[in-house]
Design a protein around this motif. Structure first.
Motif, PDB file in Angstrom:
ATOM      1  N   GLY A   1       6.205  -3.855  12.177  1.00  0.00           N
ATOM      2  CA  GLY A   1       6.538  -4.218  10.802  1.00  0.00           C
ATOM      3  C   GLY A   1       5.464  -3.784   9.838  1.00  0.00           C
ATOM      4  O   GLY A   1       4.847  -2.733   9.986  1.00  0.00           O
ATOM      5  N   GLY A   2       5.228  -4.640   8.847  1.00  0.00           N
ATOM      6  CA  GLY A   2       4.290  -4.300   7.784  1.00  0.00           C
ATOM      7  C   GLY A   2       4.826  -4.836   6.479  1.00  0.00           C
ATOM      8  O   GLY A   2       5.851  -5.524   6.461  1.00  0.00           O
ATOM      9  N   GLU A   3       4.128  -4.549   5.427  1.00  0.00           N
ATOM     10  CA  GLU A   3       4.539  -5.079   4.129  1.00  0.00           C
ATOM     11  C   GLU A   3       4.581  -3.914   3.159  1.00  0.00           C
ATOM     12  O   GLU A   3       3.593  -3.195   3.005  1.00  0.00           O
ATOM     13  CB  GLU A   3       3.513  -6.114   3.673  1.00  0.00           C
ATOM     14  N   TRP A   4       5.717  -3.736   2.533  1.00  0.00           N
ATOM     15  CA  TRP A   4       5.830  -2.603   1.611  1.00  0.00           C
ATOM     16  C   TRP A   4       5.137  -2.902   0.301  1.00  0.00           C
ATOM     17  O   TRP A   4       5.335  -3.946  -0.280  1.00  0.00           O
ATOM     18  CB  TRP A   4       7.301  -2.271   1.333  1.00  0.00           C
ATOM     19  N   ASN A   5       4.324  -1.985  -0.154  1.00  0.00           N
ATOM     20  CA  ASN A   5       3.783  -2.075  -1.511  1.00  0.00           C
ATOM     21  C   ASN A   5       4.560  -1.075  -2.328  1.00  0.00           C
ATOM     22  O   ASN A   5       4.337   0.124  -2.246  1.00  0.00           O
ATOM     23  CB  ASN A   5       2.289  -1.745  -1.498  1.00  0.00           C
ATOM     24  N   GLU A   6       5.525  -1.610  -3.107  1.00  0.00           N
ATOM     25  CA  GLU A   6       6.461  -0.706  -3.782  1.00  0.00           C
ATOM     26  C   GLU A   6       5.765   0.109  -4.856  1.00  0.00           C
ATOM     27  O   GLU A   6       6.088   1.254  -5.109  1.00  0.00           O
ATOM     28  CB  GLU A   6       7.631  -1.500  -4.384  1.00  0.00           C
ATOM     29  N   GLN A   7       4.771  -0.510  -5.501  1.00  0.00           N
ATOM     30  CA  GLN A   7       4.063   0.192  -6.569  1.00  0.00           C
ATOM     31  C   GLN A   7       3.351   1.430  -6.036  1.00  0.00           C
ATOM     32  O   GLN A   7       3.419   2.503  -6.603  1.00  0.00           O
ATOM     33  CB  GLN A   7       3.040  -0.763  -7.180  1.00  0.00           C
ATOM     34  N   GLY A   8       2.680   1.245  -4.874  1.00  0.00           N
ATOM     35  CA  GLY A   8       1.933   2.364  -4.320  1.00  0.00           C
ATOM     36  C   GLY A   8       2.780   3.197  -3.385  1.00  0.00           C
ATOM     37  O   GLY A   8       2.369   4.274  -2.985  1.00  0.00           O
ATOM     38  N   GLY A   9       3.960   2.694  -3.005  1.00  0.00           N
ATOM     39  CA  GLY A   9       4.817   3.427  -2.091  1.00  0.00           C
ATOM     40  C   GLY A   9       4.226   3.527  -0.707  1.00  0.00           C
ATOM     41  O   GLY A   9       4.417   4.505  -0.006  1.00  0.00           O
TER      42      GLY A   9
END
Lengths: 330, 669
Positions: free
Chosen positions: B441-449
């Motif tokens: 898994g992981g966590e998406w950082n949408e701002q940084g993509g």
């Protein structure tokens, strides 16, 4: 020469190289009345702490390389950059400083002469500088923008006559003590040094007096030989004022003494024949001071020159100046 | 002969001592989490002690007392660190020496040494982390120790604290361009020698051995393990299996790497060739230092760029332990490969008589379902249907047959329990299998993509060998708690509330609150940019940077470029410094002209002092050159009118006329 504790620090260069540097500085920075410090006159070198700081930066760079750590490398570069910026700040701190010799009070030999300098910072910034001739005489000045400050630097007089301490050091390790900026300036500072008053003087008086009566008591008798009162003339010694009368009447009167036949108030250089010159001048000096203290008018006879009789600070200084300058007193 | 020595007073004033203490607090603060707590307590004691001595309340400690304190604290320190010799203990020892030094801080000499120690201690903070915020802290704290240095140098007397800080941080800003130039252009190369000190802390949630049932609480950490940027499409969340370790040997209690696996992990496989059709994902990994050789990648990974290499098992490995952030790029290339008969023995062996109940259960099931794929499905269904629970605080397993105990009795556990059991069952049923450890898994950082994988995403699963399909991923945890692989561990234990329960201060714990999520997201993004562009500027990035701007460069050219650019920056700074002086010298044109005239006369033998008035100078000049009397008078009267006028300087016209007159002046003896 100085009593202060000498530290092994800074650039103490002796011998051949030292003389060479002296000559070079003498040529590069001739004596001036007013010095404005600029790139011609300012020298900059790291202090031993500056060298240590660079070594620290090197150690940090090594750590950064061996641990392959970018930010430790960055710290190493940062310390080097700070060092470079410090060089510029140290220079800027000194640049534009204007120094001139203002005056010096006369003093007796073996005392401290106070030299007064006027120092002002340039329009672009404040400055912190030290100036002086010997380490124990350094004066630290914190100058504001455009502000003028008076610095009094003490210097121990060794010899009678004109004292010219010569080239002085203007220095600063501002801001962090890593870099020393300095300048050597000869501002033609000079002070007149009176002879040291003899400690146990054997007073002699004019030849005419010495032949007649016993040694120098006569003038004391003469002083006590009260003759009457007359109106006080400003400038007369205060010891002569009849204070009782002043208390009664509110007016100042001088006590008049009968003039002794012989002239005991002449201090005569020739009265001390055969004495060593410096001791002779010291004795004369002590004599002047004593008479001045007592308030007796006196005169001074030197070869080819005489002054007096009179009393007061101005008169005293005139006589002492003649002693100081001897044999060029005429 | 004049005096050429610069003597300094050795005394230290109050102000210096106060600032020393401040910088001590800042430097020790940078190490609060990797030195023993009592050491920080001792630093406080020594501050207090030194203050009392300064106030004259307590006598200055004698040499004996100081020596005693030194011996006692050193011995205590060696005991409290169990005489280990690692980076952490070395830093701790430095902190101790530093606190002791405060006790004998009497002279300028000591103070300078102390300030240098402060700077060094601060920079050692970067050994542990190089994140944006720690970097900011360390650089700001360095400013504080520069202020302390100024105090030692007695440069603070007439300046207010505000002005001092402005000056220090201003000069730090001026130093920045030079720093940037050196950082960019200083050639990077490998370590000059191996450092004897290694860090003792493994910054990873993974371990080389897996023994489920050993711990009742899974230690979790909110620290970042690595970040990934996908070039092109992203895989689905449930496919984000980041492989790191293959554990192929079971000894009855724990899963480990066999020697053959360890050797295989050291072999490099060929780098990928041209892009192929089967290639699915293309991504870059920014790895945090974890002091191991492992890298992380999805299935079928091939390292395309960067320091690590791919092993025959598609794992990513480094030549050395990873001690600073590393970057690499991976592409996926499915490839047919074979396992030798020997390998199958390794993936099928179990210790004799271990966990008899489970082994028996597996054998019976295999007899009824001979197809391997169906067999796996059946086992997973059992995990899903029977009352198995996913929990981060499972009961301890105490019996010698742990898998039996878990599989039939306790039925509560986390990924390790399930993976271990699954692999065991497969082997007992004669299906080759191995346990995989890594992250999921992981966590998406949408701002940084980009995707951030944290330590708490650590996971274990199983791969089974199916003759027709090769190695196939089997994740029993997904059967028990589908949320774990669909949306992450936070959701999987939401009811239980055990997520990051040991670290209440971790921001990630509060990520379900909107503001916190927004803040962590943004901080994470800034930090990512910092790591990517600044910290990760290494040999490879540097050479591509040079290639772009200067063409191919060897070490010599690089050094020359470094020297050249540094000199340029220094020149600019120097010119800025000299500007004021230059302007002052230039001054007003009339004054300049006057000065130059006097200079010329001086050269011709007339010694004029700068302090003279024009009138006095004129008199002297006329005496020297009587023939030029008229012209001299004219010139000097012009000067007199203009030099002291209120609108000093005069018109350019007048200056020009005066210049012409001066030219006509013949100063010959």
């Amino acid at each position: 020469m100085t009593t202060g504790i000498r530290q092994k620090s800074g650039a103490r260069i002796g011998g051949q190289l030292g003389r060479r540097i002296d000559k070079w500085v003498e040529k590069r920075l001739p004596p001036v009345e007013e010095a404005t410090l600029s790139h011609r006159a300012i020298f900059v070198l790291p202090t031993r702490w500056g060298v240590g700081f660079l070594m620290l930066a090197g150690l940090i760079l090594l750590t950064g390389i061996n641990y392959q750590n970018s930010m430790i490398l960055a710290v190493g570069f940062f310390l080097i950059s700070i060092f470079v910026v410090n060089i510029l700040i140290a220079y800027r701190n000194m640049s534009g400083l204007v120094i001139r010799f203002h005056r010096a009070a006369s003093c007796f030999s073996d005392e401290l002469a106070g030299f007064e300098f006027l120092v002002s910072a340039s329009e672009h910034g404040a400055a912190t500088v030290q100036l002086g001739w010997t380490p124990d005489s350094y004066v630290t000045l914190d100058l504001d923008q455009n502000g003028q400050r008076r610095a009094v630097i003490e210097y121990r007089c060794r010899k009678r006559g004109w004292l010219t301490p010569g080239r002085m050091l203007i220095t600063s390790t501002y801001p962090m003590g890593l870099i020393r900026a300095w300048s050597w300036q000869d501002l033609n500072a000079k002070a007149l040094v009176y002879p040291r008053p003899a400690t146990q003087p054997q007073f002699k008086w004019s030849a005419s007096l010495a032949e007649g009566e016993g040694k120098g008591d006569s003038h004391i008798v003469g002083q006590e030989d009260f003759a009457g009162l007359r109106t006080y003339v400003p400038g007369e010694p205060l010891t002569r004022i009849a204070w009782k009368k002043y208390a009664q009447q509110g007016e100042l009167y001088s006590k008049e003494f009968s003039q002794p036949e012989l002239d005991p108030d002449w201090i005569d250089f020739d009265a001390y024949q055969g004495m060593e010159t410096e001791l002779r001048l010291s004795t004369l000096c002590a004599q002047i001071l004593e008479l001045e203290q007592k308030g007796t008018p006196y005169g001074l006879r030197m070869p080819g020159w005489a002054c007096g009789p009179g009393s007061g600070l101005e008169h005293r200084n005139k006589c002492l100046t003649a002693l100081a300058k001897y044999p060029d007193h005429v | 002969m004049f005096k050429r020595s610069f003597d300094e007073s050795p005394a230290l004033d109050t102000r210096a001592l106060v600032w020393m203490v401040f910088s001590l607090a800042a430097a020790a603060g940078a190490h609060w989490n990797h030195v023993p707590v009592w050491l920080l307590g001792f630093a406080c004691v020594s501050v207090f002690w030194r203050t009392r001595v300064y106030q004259g309340k307590w006598p200055a400690p004698s040499t004996w007392v100081k020596g005693g304190v030194m011996v006692v604290t050193s011995v205590a320190y060696v005991f409290s660190t169990q005489a280990q010799f690692t980076v952490e203990t070395a830093v701790g020892f430095f902190v101790l020496a530093y606190a002791l030094k405060l006790l004998e801080l009497n002279q300028r000499r000591d103070a300078f040494l102390f300030s240098f120690m402060t700077l060094f201690l601060l920079c050692l903070g970067f050994l542990f982390t190089q994140s944006l915020f720690v970097s900011l802290y360390i650089f700001i704290a360095m400013g504080l120790s520069f202020v302390a240095l100024m105090a030692v140098n007695q440069s603070l007397k007439s300046r207010s604290i505000g002005a001092t800080f402005k000056g220090v941080y201003g000069s730090m800003a001026v130093a920045a361009p030079l720093l940037i130039v050196m950082y960019l252009f200083f050639p990077r190369f490998g370590p000059l020698w191996a450092m004897p000190l290694k860090s003792s802390t493994a910054f990873t949630g993974l371990d080389e051995t897996m023994s489920p049932g050993d711990v009742a609480n899974l230690a979790q950490s909110g620290e970042r393990a690595f970040r990934i940027v996908f070039n092109g499409p992203r895989p689905a969340y449930r496919d984000l299996y980041w492989r790191a370790l293959i554990l192929d040997r079971y000894d009855g209690t724990s899963w480990k790497r066999s020697f053959s696996q360890t050797n295989r992990d050291r072999q490099g496989a060929v780098r990928p060739g041209a892009r192929t059709q089967t290639e699915q994902w293309d991504y870059e990994v920014l790895l945090e230092p974890h002091n191991r050789e492992w890298g992380f990648a999805l299935d079928d990974a091939k390292v395309a760029r960067g320091a690590p290499f791919s092993t025959p098992d598609q794992l990513v490995r480094f030549m050395r332990d990873v001690k600073s952030p590393e970057w690499y790029r991976v592409i996926n290339q499915a490839e047919e490969y074979r396992e030798s008969a020997q390998s199958f023995a390794r993936f099928s062996s179990l210790p004799q008589g271990s966990n008899p109940r489970t082994a028996e259960w597996a054998k019976q099931l295999r007899e009824t379902t001979p197809d391997a794929g169906t067999f796996i499905k059946t086992v997973l269904t059992r995990f899903n249907q029977e009352p198995y629970a996913y929990t981060l605080s499972p009961p301890l397993l105490t019996s010698p047959n742990r898998i039996d105990e878990f599989f039939f009795d306790t039925r509560r556990g986390f990924c390790e329990h399930y993976a271990s059991t699954m692999a065991f069952i497969l082997r007992a049923a004669n299906i080759p299998s191995r346990v995989l450890a890594g992250y999921q898994g992981g966590e998406w950082n949408e701002q940084g993509g980009f995707l951030v994988v944290h330590q708490y995403d650590a996971h274990a699963w199983v791969e089974a060998w199916l003759p027709e399909r090769g190695w196939v991923r089997v994740d029993p945890t997904a059967a028990v708690a589908p949320q774990r692989v669909e949306s992450g561990i936070r959701d999987a234990v939401a009811e239980e509330g055990t997520f990051l329960q040991n670290t209440p201060l971790s921001l990630a714990r509060y990520n379900h609150i909107g503001v916190f999520a927004w803040a962590t997201n943004n901080l994470e993004y800034m930090n990512y940019m910092w790591q990517k562009w600044v910290v990760n500027y290494d040999q490879e990035k540097q050479s591509s940077f040079f290639k772009r701007w200067f063409g191919d460069s060897d070490m010599k050219t690089m050094l020359m470029i470094l020297a050249g650019v540094s000199m340029m920056v220094f020149l600019v700074l120097s010119l800025l410094t000299l500007k004021a002086e230059w302007r002052r010298n230039k001054g007003d044109p009339m004054v300049r002209l006057y000065r130059s005239l006097l200079n010329r006369m001086n050269k011709k033998g007339l010694l004029l002092d700068a302090g003279l008035t024009p009138g006095q100078a004129l008199a002297l000049a006329i005496k020297k050159w009587p023939r030029q009397r008229k012209l001299l008078r004219q010139i000097f009267s012009e000067f007199e009118q203009n030099l002291y006028a209120d609108d000093a300087g005069g018109s350019p016209d007048r200056v020009r006329r005066l210049k012409r007159d001066i030219k006509q002046l013949a100063l010959n003896p």
